[in-house]
Design an enzyme around this catalytic site. Structure first.
Site, PDB file in Angstrom:
ATOM      1  N   CYS A  14       0.800  -1.220   0.000  1.00 56.21           N
ATOM      2  CA  CYS A  14       0.000   0.000   0.000  1.00 56.21           C
ATOM      3  C   CYS A  14       0.836   1.274   0.000  1.00 56.21           C
ATOM      4  O   CYS A  14       0.613   2.176  -0.806  1.00 56.21           O
ATOM      5  CB  CYS A  14      -1.000   0.004   1.158  1.00 56.21           C
ATOM      6  SG  CYS A  14      -0.263   0.080   2.811  1.00 56.21           S
ATOM      7  N   HIS A  20      -5.974   1.484  -4.036  1.00 56.44           N
ATOM      8  CA  HIS A  20      -4.935   1.010  -3.128  1.00 56.44           C
ATOM      9  C   HIS A  20      -4.453  -0.375  -3.528  1.00 56.44           C
ATOM     10  O   HIS A  20      -5.051  -1.046  -4.358  1.00 56.44           O
ATOM     11  CB  HIS A  20      -5.468   0.993  -1.695  1.00 56.44           C
ATOM     12  CG  HIS A  20      -6.615   0.040  -1.485  1.00 56.44           C
ATOM     13  ND1 HIS A  20      -6.635  -0.883  -0.479  1.00 56.44           N
ATOM     14  CD2 HIS A  20      -7.788  -0.146  -2.165  1.00 56.44           C
ATOM     15  CE1 HIS A  20      -7.760  -1.584  -0.528  1.00 56.44           C
ATOM     16  NE2 HIS A  20      -8.471  -1.148  -1.540  1.00 56.44           N
ATOM     17  N   HIS A  43      -2.591   1.074   6.933  1.00 52.55           N
ATOM     18  CA  HIS A  43      -2.928   0.935   5.518  1.00 52.55           C
ATOM     19  C   HIS A  43      -3.224   2.317   4.933  1.00 52.55           C
ATOM     20  O   HIS A  43      -3.796   3.171   5.611  1.00 52.55           O
ATOM     21  CB  HIS A  43      -4.161   0.036   5.345  1.00 52.55           C
ATOM     22  CG  HIS A  43      -4.448  -0.303   3.918  1.00 52.55           C
ATOM     23  ND1 HIS A  43      -3.644  -1.135   3.172  1.00 52.55           N
ATOM     24  CD2 HIS A  43      -5.429   0.106   3.091  1.00 52.55           C
ATOM     25  CE1 HIS A  43      -4.138  -1.236   1.943  1.00 52.55           C
ATOM     26  NE2 HIS A  43      -5.213  -0.486   1.866  1.00 52.55           N
TER      27      HIS A  43
END
Length: 183
Positions: free
Chosen positions: A82, A146, A134
């Protein structure tokens, strides 16, 4: 150039809806082009409301849909995690180098409220029982792009789903022409 050519192709494909990044999150599979069409229509909104930099970044991000997740990855050729995905896009699209880890990206950027989100802003989530574990890039209309997790690929999810709402940690804006975003 690749992303500009890819977007019209993306809009004509009949792709399944995107899945969330963990086993306990809901997986929605649909042969409906609805999500892809919505994102395509959002591109005109992005270009109207956001800076040229943000619109270019979102277009480049769309060109990376389907690139596999790879822990520690930061390349479109080998895969992304990510934060590697976010760092890659900022460097490629606006020449801004962000820190490598999601938590450090959160620290190096300006806090904004969720209702202030614009395409190109960063959205952070607690997916590993710790804050800012994240990160993704907001694309508009409550959606973000993402690199979710192992076994998945770069995709688009809706922040309004129960899974993401429960894990939302905050939104950040990368200050352009700032020294805070150095690695």
């Amino acid at each position: 150039m690749r992303s500009i050519l890819f977007l019209p192709l993306l809009l004509t494909l009949n792709l399944p809806a995107w899945s969330s990044p963990s086993e306990d999150s809901p997986t929605v599979v649909s042969n409906d082009r609805g999500l892809v069409s919505q994102i395509g229509s959002q591109m005109s909104v992005v270009k109207d409301k956001a800076s040229d930099h943000a619109a270019g970044m979102v277009e480049q991000a769309m060109g990376l849909l389907g690139v596999p997740y790879r822990r520690g990855g930061n390349s479109e050729n080998t895969g992304f995690d990510c934060s590697g995905f976010v760092r890659h896009l900022y460097e490629k699209s606006v020449g801004q180098i962000l820190p490598r880890r999601a938590v450090d990206q959160a620290r190096a950027t300006e806090v904004i409220e969720r209702d202030e989100l614009k395409p190109g802003d960063l959205v952070f989530f607690n997916t590993m029982r710790r804050a800012f574990s994240h990160v993704g890039i907001y694309v508009g209309d409550g959606k973000f792009i993402h690199a979710p997790r192992a076994g998945k690929a770069v995709n688009i999810d809706d922040m309004r789903s129960a899974y993401w709402q429960k894990r939302f940690n905050g939104a950040r804006r990368v200050p352009m022409n700032s020294d805070n975003a150095n690695p």
